[in-house]
Scaffold this active site. Structure first.
Site, mmCIF file in Angstrom:
data_model
loop_
_atom_site.group_PDB
_atom_site.id
_atom_site.type_symbol
_atom_site.label_atom_id
_atom_site.label_comp_id
_atom_site.label_asym_id
_atom_site.label_seq_id
_atom_site.Cartn_x
_atom_site.Cartn_y
_atom_site.Cartn_z
ATOM 1 N N ASN A 148 -13.313 2.866 64.377
ATOM 2 C CA ASN A 148 -13.093 3.155 62.968
ATOM 3 C C ASN A 148 -12.033 4.243 62.890
ATOM 4 O O ASN A 148 -12.197 5.300 63.496
ATOM 5 C CB ASN A 148 -14.395 3.646 62.329
ATOM 6 N N ASN B 50 -23.141 2.490 65.338
ATOM 7 C CA ASN B 50 -21.941 2.841 64.595
ATOM 8 C C ASN B 50 -21.700 4.339 64.661
ATOM 9 O O ASN B 50 -22.580 5.130 64.288
ATOM 10 C CB ASN B 50 -22.070 2.444 63.121
ATOM 11 N N TYR C 67 -8.851 10.474 56.044
ATOM 12 C CA TYR C 67 -9.480 11.742 56.448
ATOM 13 C C TYR C 67 -8.518 12.590 57.285
ATOM 14 O O TYR C 67 -8.677 13.802 57.383
ATOM 15 C CB TYR C 67 -10.771 11.482 57.226
ATOM 16 N N GLU D 224 -13.159 -0.408 61.099
ATOM 17 C CA GLU D 224 -13.080 0.260 59.795
ATOM 18 C C GLU D 224 -11.721 0.908 59.685
ATOM 19 O O GLU D 224 -11.248 1.532 60.647
ATOM 20 C CB GLU D 224 -14.119 1.396 59.660
ATOM 21 N N LYS E 274 -14.152 2.737 48.781
ATOM 22 C CA LYS E 274 -13.167 2.152 49.701
ATOM 23 C C LYS E 274 -13.120 0.636 49.630
ATOM 24 O O LYS E 274 -12.403 -0.004 50.398
ATOM 25 C CB LYS E 274 -13.433 2.619 51.135
ATOM 26 N N TRP F 149 -12.397 -1.296 55.756
ATOM 27 C CA TRP F 149 -13.562 -0.654 55.152
ATOM 28 C C TRP F 149 -13.267 -0.397 53.696
ATOM 29 O O TRP F 149 -12.378 0.385 53.421
ATOM 30 C CB TRP F 149 -13.897 0.653 55.871
ATOM 31 N N TYR G 85 -9.172 6.498 60.430
ATOM 32 C CA TYR G 85 -8.823 6.903 59.067
ATOM 33 C C TYR G 85 -7.570 7.759 59.014
ATOM 34 O O TYR G 85 -7.472 8.682 58.204
ATOM 35 C CB TYR G 85 -10.028 7.609 58.424
HETATM 36 C C1 E8X Z 1 -16.444 6.457 55.075
HETATM 37 C C2 E8X Z 1 -17.058 5.673 56.250
HETATM 38 C C3 E8X Z 1 -18.506 5.376 55.987
HETATM 39 O O1 E8X Z 1 -18.727 4.845 54.734
HETATM 40 C C4 E8X Z 1 -19.054 4.444 57.062
HETATM 41 O O2 E8X Z 1 -20.414 4.180 56.849
HETATM 42 C C5 E8X Z 1 -18.880 5.015 58.432
HETATM 43 C C6 E8X Z 1 -17.075 6.415 57.599
HETATM 44 C C7 E8X Z 1 -15.871 7.130 58.013
HETATM 45 C C8 E8X Z 1 -16.116 8.239 58.988
HETATM 46 N N1 E8X Z 1 -17.497 5.453 58.621
HETATM 47 O O3 E8X Z 1 -16.434 7.654 55.083
HETATM 48 O O4 E8X Z 1 -16.011 5.842 54.123
HETATM 49 C C9 E8X Z 1 -14.852 8.964 59.162
HETATM 50 C C10 E8X Z 1 -14.900 10.226 59.923
HETATM 51 C C11 E8X Z 1 -13.515 10.788 59.927
HETATM 52 C C12 E8X Z 1 -13.337 12.067 60.574
#
Ligand code: E8X
Length: 598
Positions: free
Chosen positions: A466, A410, A472, A503, A567, A548, A468
């Site tokens: 994943n 991951n 983010y 995610e 989340k 997620w 965001y």
């Molecule tokens: C988050 C997730 C986290 O909980 C999961 O284990 C892995 C994360 C996002 C990474 N992925 O933060 O809720 C996002 C990076 C963005 C730049």
């Protein structure tokens, strides 16, 4: 590795319950705590994490070794058989002693291990002692920091290491879930006859309406074997006296999401007896489609965690049943075992309930570490251990019809040094294929990254990502988020691969509302999913949406986390947020098969 069962050939004892427990004082091993009754023990429940069972920061934040002890006495009637001691999982590292003698060690917190103890047992009471270490570092999976800062935590480093008070050795995971520790899954003793069934592999295929069952049984000794295949109603539909071969099941009832029909291989071998359930189904990637039983499947679901109040990451069968029931209520059909293998009990339940699983090894935290000087030196990770967890996971889960894909990591950093990442992961991808008798698709889940540089993700069978946008990135601006996401999807379309979102999410405080949706409110989480799903629905090559997270969960304390990661579309105690109702309505209208027309 076979799951331990109780039947007319094998006995089974579950050692769950209260164990004696003591945290290491730094001298536990020298003072021989493994052999003698613990000097100052207290009670701790097994299976469960120890962190949240008592009200003191010393339990929650303990870093290092702890000792568990139990006195055991084996019934004389069992002594003529082979006696095996088996652990479902111990997190992160275990040394197991019987009467002071080391009988096995295991590294890695999420897979089973066992040792034969027939000759190590003494008559009467035996002291079983399990020393458990929760430390994480660059050689472990999941990955921890050697020193310094935590990406998800508030433990910012330096300013001359905060004017030379230095950092005390702390629990510094490089991953966003609490580093729960202890004996997390059941400890069992089981017996087998001296000549016994060691392993079973089953691979199924379809020919017209018939199921083809290729099987191989590994045994010790040289006894006569009799195998009967029982249909879901328990009727024998095929028989053989060969240890390996292929059987035809006319008009087979298939295992499918939502319609999980299970067959049983009933195997007698000399005095031994084992029954292995399996499903007749196929899994394949063809072009940009993910096919189950030859039909394009659409993943609806989430990443989850094994996480709950009091139990921490310990096996909780009530929670498993509840979660699967909520998965059905949501009209979801799948989840990913983010970010480590889940209990065998959960995998069994998913077989029975027709839930599709992406099965992930605990390879999380490889280089998202922005504070490290060398963020991508894959050489610093323990590639051998990574291979071991891939082998062991597939060995454990190969016969589960619910498992349709392996995830070998991951969010590793696949773009800072693209070639180094590819050279590290391509052999692991090949290994996963080689280990799996069913040769299921293999993936690796990529992070929000500079995607055009990534050459590893496109080398996988499915591109899992994943994303965001709207959290983010462009947090609070869903219009921009949607545009940026749509732009990225144009790029992935060209790879010709199936793509899925593994995610996407927004932290949401249950009960926080706003008419104009603002970050952290329930309205924002719902609008966020609507916006992202609009983009997904425009992409015929997208084969799934796993948001997620299923539920809020515990993680390391830090500025970005208010009492854990929020989340979840459900709270940690499984109450729905607004987004859960939205997903339920959406997923009700999305069929398991043939959702995307192209
Ligand atoms: C988050 C997730 C986290 O909980 C999961 O284990 C892995 C994360 C996002 C990474 N992925 O933060 O809720 C996002 C990076 C963005 C730049």
């Amino acid at each position: 590795m076979l799951y331990p069962i109780l039947n007319d050939a094998r006995a089974l004892i579950d050692l769950s319950g209260l164990w004696k427990f003591q945290m290491d004082n730094g001298h536990g091993f020298q003072e021989n705590w493994m052999a003698e009754p613990l000097p100052d023990p207290e009670w701790m429940a097994v299976p469960a994490s120890y962190n949240d069972q008592k009200e003191n920061v010393k339990y929650r934040d303990h870093y290092g070794w702890v000792f568990y002890q139990k006195e055991i006495e084996i019934p004389g009637t069992m002594l003529s058989q082979r006696i095996v001691l088996r652990f479902g999982s111990v997190t992160q590292k275990a040394k197991v002693y019987l009467n002071g003698k080391l009988i096995c060690e295991h590294v890695g917190g999420f897979l089973p291990f066992e040792a034969e103890i027939t000759n190590a047992l003494i008559k009467g009471k035996n002291i079983l002692c399990v020393a458990v270490d929760n430390k994480v570092n660059h050689s472990t999976l999941p990955v921890g920091k050697e020193s310094g800062s935590a990406f998800f935590g508030s433990d910012l480093p330096d300013i001359e290491s905060v004017r030379r008070m230095e950092h005390k050795p702390a629990n510094l995971p490089n991953f966003d879930f609490f580093n729960y520790a202890g004996i997390h899954r059941p400890v069992k003793i089981y017996t087998t006859p001296q000549s016994y069934i060691k392993d079973i592999s089953i691979v199924t295929d379809l020919e017209e309406k018939d199921g083809i069952v290729q099987y191989a049984v590994e045994c010790t000794g040289n006894e006569k074997i009799e195998i009967r295949i029982l249909d879901p109603q328990g009727q024998a539909v095929a028989e053989t006296e060969e240890k390996s071969g292929s059987l035809r099941i006319p008009n087979a009832e298939l295992w499918e999401p939502g319609h999980p029909r299970l067959y049983t291989a009933d195997i007698r071998y000399g005095e031994d007896h084992y029954t292995q359930k399996f499903g007749i189904r196929t899994v394949k990637v063809a072009g940009d489609k993910f096919l189950i039983n030859g039909k394009p499947f659409y993943f609806k679901g989430f990443g989850k965690h094994e996480d709950s109040a009091f139990h921490g990451r310990g096996l909780d069968e009530v929670l498993n049943v509840k979660d699967v029931s909520i998965i059905h209520w949501l009209h979801a059909n799948s989840f990913r075992t983010s970010h480590y293998p889940y209990s065998e009990e959960m995998m069994n339940l998913c077989d029975e309930e027709g839930i599709v699983v992406i099965d992930e090894v605990p390879a999380v935290g490889l280089s998202v570490d922005t504070y490290e000087k060398d963020p991508i030196g894959f050489g610093k990770y323990n590639g051998e251990h990574h291979k071991e967890v891939i082998r062991d996971l597939i060995e454990r889960d190969k016969n589960h019809p619910c498992v349709v894909m392996w995830s070998i990591a991951n969010e590793p950093n696949t773009e800072a040094q693209p070639k180094a990442a590819y050279d590290y992961f391509k052999p692991l991808y090949d290994l996963a294929h080689k280990c799996d008798p069913q040769n299921r698709p293999v993936t690796l889940v990529i992070c929000q990254n500079d995607y055009v540089k990534d050459i590893t993700a496109p080398a996988m069978d499915v591109v899992c990502m994943n994303r965001y946008y709207g959290w983010y990135l462009y947090g609070g601006d869903l219009e921009m988020a949607k545009k940026a996401f749509a732009l990225e999807m144009e790029y992935w379309k060209k790879t010709g691969k199936p793509v899925m979102l593994t995610e996407y999410g927004a932290d949401t405080v249950a009960g926080l509302h706003s008419i104009v949706p603002g970050m952290f409110s329930e309205e924002y989480q719902m609008e966020y999913y609507k916006a992202m799903n609009e983009v997904l629905d425009e992409c015929p090559f997208v084969v799934g949406e796993q948001l997620w997270n299923f539920a809020d969960f515990a993680t390391i304390q830090g500025l970005m986390r208010v009492d854990g990661n929020k989340k979840g579309i459900l709270t940690r105690d499984r109450k729905p947020k607004m987004a859960a109702h939205y997903c339920r309505n959406r997923w009700k209208e999305i069929p398991d098969f043939d959702y995307k027309k192209s």
